[in-house]
Design a protein around this motif. Sequence first.
Motif, PDB file in Angstrom:
ATOM      1  N   THR A  18       0.842  -1.202   0.000  1.00 51.84           N
ATOM      2  CA  THR A  18       0.000   0.000   0.000  1.00 51.84           C
ATOM      3  C   THR A  18       0.874   1.248   0.000  1.00 51.84           C
ATOM      4  O   THR A  18       0.614   2.202  -0.725  1.00 51.84           O
ATOM      5  CB  THR A  18      -0.926   0.001   1.220  1.00 51.84           C
ATOM      6  OG1 THR A  18      -0.130  -0.178   2.397  1.00 51.84           O
ATOM      7  CG2 THR A  18      -1.935  -1.123   1.132  1.00 51.84           C
ATOM      8  N   ASP A  19       1.944   1.241   0.795  1.00 50.74           N
ATOM      9  CA  ASP A  19       2.851   2.388   0.808  1.00 50.74           C
ATOM     10  C   ASP A  19       3.529   2.531  -0.545  1.00 50.74           C
ATOM     11  O   ASP A  19       3.717   3.638  -1.043  1.00 50.74           O
ATOM     12  CB  ASP A  19       3.915   2.211   1.905  1.00 50.74           C
ATOM     13  CG  ASP A  19       3.316   2.371   3.294  1.00 50.74           C
ATOM     14  OD1 ASP A  19       2.231   2.973   3.374  1.00 50.74           O
ATOM     15  OD2 ASP A  19       3.921   1.902   4.260  1.00 50.74           O
ATOM     16  N   LYS A  22       1.025   3.966  -2.904  1.00 51.97           N
ATOM     17  CA  LYS A  22       0.797   5.372  -2.602  1.00 51.97           C
ATOM     18  C   LYS A  22       1.951   6.223  -3.119  1.00 51.97           C
ATOM     19  O   LYS A  22       1.748   7.282  -3.710  1.00 51.97           O
ATOM     20  CB  LYS A  22       0.643   5.543  -1.082  1.00 51.97           C
ATOM     21  CG  LYS A  22      -0.594   6.356  -0.699  1.00 51.97           C
ATOM     22  CD  LYS A  22      -0.697   6.479   0.808  1.00 51.97           C
ATOM     23  CE  LYS A  22      -1.544   5.349   1.358  1.00 51.97           C
ATOM     24  NZ  LYS A  22      -1.824   5.551   2.805  1.00 51.97           N
TER      25      LYS A  22
END
Length: 50
Positions: A18-19, A22
């Motif tokens: 997810t990071d 992002k």
Amino acid sequence: MTMGHRTRATAASQFAPTDLLKGILVVSSFGFWAVMLGLMPVLLFRVWLA
């Protein structure tokens, strides 16, 4: 001992993508706007010259 290590590994595998997504999204959007703002004066100048 092994259970704690396993949960830490699963947490890392859960949070890392997810990071990464992002970061890729922010970098791609920033690059897109940088290209747009960089090409817009050139395109307008060419249209104005033509």
